[in-house]
Design an enzyme around this catalytic site. Sequence first.
Site, PDB file in Angstrom:
ATOM      1  N   GLU A 150     -27.758  20.997   5.802  1.00 24.38           N
ATOM      2  CA  GLU A 150     -28.784  22.018   5.534  1.00 24.38           C
ATOM      3  C   GLU A 150     -28.643  22.354   4.057  1.00 24.38           C
ATOM      4  OE1 GLU A 150     -30.318  25.170   4.708  1.00 24.38           O
ATOM      5  OE2 GLU A 150     -29.191  26.284   6.229  1.00 24.38           O
ATOM      6  N   CYS A 204     -31.637  29.885   1.414  1.00 27.51           N
ATOM      7  CA  CYS A 204     -32.263  28.574   1.164  1.00 27.51           C
ATOM      8  C   CYS A 204     -33.750  28.592   1.501  1.00 27.51           C
ATOM      9  CB  CYS A 204     -31.602  27.502   2.027  1.00 27.51           C
ATOM     10  SG  CYS A 204     -29.867  27.372   1.703  1.00 27.51           S
TER      11      CYS A 204
END
Length: 486
Positions: A254, A288
């Site tokens: 990720e 993110c």
Amino acid sequence: MLDVCSFLLKSSSYIDGQWFDNTDKLAVVNPATGQPFHYVSNMTTGDAIKAVESAHRTFRDWSHQTAAYRAKVLKTWLDLIIKHKDALAYIITLEQGKPLAEARAEIEYGAAFIEWFAEEAKRVYGDTIPAASQSQKIIVTKQPVGVVTAITPWNFPHAMITRKAAAALAAGCTFVVKPAHQTPLSALALAELADQANIPAGVFNVIVSDKSIEIGQVLTQHSGVNKFTFTGSTSVGKQLIAQCAQGVKKVSMELGGNAPFIVFADADIDLAIKGYLLAKFRNAGQTCICANRLLLADSIHDEFIDKLHTEMAKIQLGDGTQTTTNMGPLISVSAVERVNELVNTSIKLGAKQVKLNIAKPNPTPNSRYYPPTLLTQVNEDMPVVQQEIFGPVVAALRFKSEDEAIKMANNTEYGLAAYFYTRDISRVWRVSSALNFGMVGINDAAISNPAAPFGGINASGNGREGSKYGLDDYLEIKYLSMGGLI
Ligand code: SIN
């Protein structure tokens, strides 16, 4: 103040169900004050190897337990986390800086993954497939991948661990995590509660160290490791993938993002403002999936910026332990310098900074506070657009048509999250299929939850966390061919 959480503040690493110390100490710094408030042992590669070996030894027993048993153990862990929610939240605020309300939300968010995967563990179904011949049966089973190692980030020191560990443990894998060295205490508190929940020794291990490269090599290359999972930057992720490639280890990554947040002319502007504030300023812009680029239709640009300016002026920057604070500091002085550099270079290239009178709590040279910043007249060549900002900076661009908005949105190597606001149902389908991202928020900025598959494409990584797909990432498919049947 530490009394609130001192019973969960650990100083050692948790390996094979035991606590290990050494004389080399790491300071844990409170980003709100810049001062150390706790010390933890700085472990070595030898300790990381010990953790992997312990996970390897335990794997057979843990994977052979019933899913119902593993679910029960996970639920005991979950109950303890919920019971100590306030203390765990306080630890997050002290080591990471986010306001207490956000820290509590992170504990609930993280705990929800444990609940989700404890339930999902019982639904790992196989398959039978009609065979090509009368004498054969084809059966498909799923089994845990084995020992999983992980490196997790400082921005969500609790939830980024539970969302990986809960899936791994539910599937029957054993787990070793190295948390970010800036925020080890949330991970160690989770280990203490795992111990209290009687998660068997070796199933969940936490190793704290600032020797990231060396420990990373163990976690990606040890022959006892079957899968490696990472949340962090794309550049580090690429290096770790290359290390895993040598042993052909399964990976899920990720990585970074550069989320566009598109507001079309037909959008509900107030709803879009509300969504944008969440998508941009959660965790002071250090996620993110933060809205990195604000793309505004020409005709609503000024109205949106005016309303946004009014809302941004209300942000209370400060120490996260104070109830009035709704935005904390950045993680480090170098993070502040990096954001400052992105903003200043963009201003030199023509971006305009709209004035906001938000006081910095402690205007010292080493302050980690970065005030919410609003930049307009931004273009695609500027660093605030090309790079992941990871700070509370709005970079607003204009577009004239739907095609132009899509082209601008997709003009990035990243593919994690994208958001758009419109009331046109046909546009909803056109734009969501045209956006090259793993997750798309449509009139919605709160996209993270355990029922949904979190993850990206392209330079944002691979694999999914949460949802039924999140469990698949910790399972291998095994095909059984039964022949000679009459
Ligand atoms: C992240 O920033 O990596 C995670 C954000 C989230 O889970 O919402």
